[in-house]
Design a protein around this motif. Structure first.
Motif, PDB file in Angstrom:
ATOM      1  N   LYS A  86       0.774  -1.396  -0.038  1.00 18.13           N
ATOM      2  CA  LYS A  86      -0.239  -0.006   0.049  1.00 18.13           C
ATOM      3  C   LYS A  86       0.785   1.245  -0.067  1.00 18.13           C
ATOM      4  O   LYS A  86       0.515   2.138  -0.796  1.00 18.13           O
ATOM      5  CB  LYS A  86      -0.986  -0.039   1.167  1.00 18.13           C
ATOM      6  N   GLN A  87       1.907   1.370   0.894  1.00 20.24           N
ATOM      7  CA  GLN A  87       2.686   2.378   0.785  1.00 20.24           C
ATOM      8  C   GLN A  87       3.380   2.555  -0.325  1.00 20.24           C
ATOM      9  O   GLN A  87       3.759   3.742  -0.899  1.00 20.24           O
ATOM     10  CB  GLN A  87       3.920   2.155   1.913  1.00 20.24           C
ATOM     11  N   LYS A  90       1.045   4.129  -2.850  1.00 22.51           N
ATOM     12  CA  LYS A  90       0.749   5.519  -2.779  1.00 22.51           C
ATOM     13  C   LYS A  90       2.040   6.423  -3.010  1.00 22.51           C
ATOM     14  O   LYS A  90       1.610   7.309  -3.622  1.00 22.51           O
ATOM     15  CB  LYS A  90       0.481   5.720  -1.273  1.00 22.51           C
ATOM     16  N   GLU A  93       1.616   7.111  -6.747  1.00 19.35           N
ATOM     17  CA  GLU A  93       0.810   7.845  -7.078  1.00 19.35           C
ATOM     18  C   GLU A  93       1.251   9.548  -6.796  1.00 19.35           C
ATOM     19  O   GLU A  93       0.985  10.349  -7.842  1.00 19.35           O
ATOM     20  CB  GLU A  93      -0.724   8.054  -6.190  1.00 19.35           C
TER      21      GLU A  93
END
Length: 176
Positions: A86-87, A90, A93
């Motif tokens: 997830k990190q 992110k 992005e």
């Protein structure tokens, strides 16, 4: 020895998971995360004891919290992997991830020559601190978080031959 390597987002994610589970700092963080459930459970029991809760209630809660702590201990590594993924997504992005998507690697007598999209890089074998491998990858570690990632599928020689070659090259580096 020369071959082209293509690194994808999933390769980068797997490398970061590998580092977390195989570095001293990463293993320490995982251990602390795993015992967090026990620490929370003990704190809750301590607060109940100080508050003067009924002994039967404390015993029942202790049983439930023991089960919670045990489950947390064994499930936490899965949560850690999901968190790393997830990190990184992110970070993606927010901009470009810090790896080269396509590289031509040439293993010369005294260095690794990398042809990148925006130039070249020369990595002396003395900069490689270790050769590590798992099922699908070989990592030429240059530092705590930095490595040359080589998915096995891009090797042009047998895996064992390449790993032995690299280990011979770094064995003779200064200071060892």
């Amino acid at each position: 020895m020369k071959f082209k390597v293509k690194i994808e987002e999933e390769d980068y994610i797997r490398y970061n998971i590998y580092i977390t589970f195989h570095s001293k700092a990463g293993r320490g963080a995982l251990f602390r995360g795993r015992i967090f459930g026990l620490a929370v459970s003990l704190l809750a029991l301590f607060i109940m004891f100080i508050a003067g809760a009924d002994k039967m209630f404390i015993m029942t809660e202790a049983a439930f919290l023991a089960v919670f702590s045990l489950i947390w201990f064994f499930v936490y590594p899965h949560f850690a992997k999901k968190s790393i993924r997830k990190q990184i997504l992110k970070l993606k992005e927010e901009g470009r991830l810090p790896y080269e998507r396509e590289t031509l690697l040439e293993f010369r007598d005294d260095e690794i020559y990398e042809e990148l999209a925006d130039g070249t890089r020369h990595v002396p074998y003395s900069d490689i601190i270790s050769v590590e491998e798992n099922d699908e990858y070989i990592y030429l570690r240059k530092g705590v978080q930095e490595a040359i990632l080589i998915p096995e599928k891009y090797l042009t020689v047998p895996r064992a031959t390449f790993v032995d070659f690299m280990k011979d090259k770094i064995k003779g580096k200064a200071g060892e």
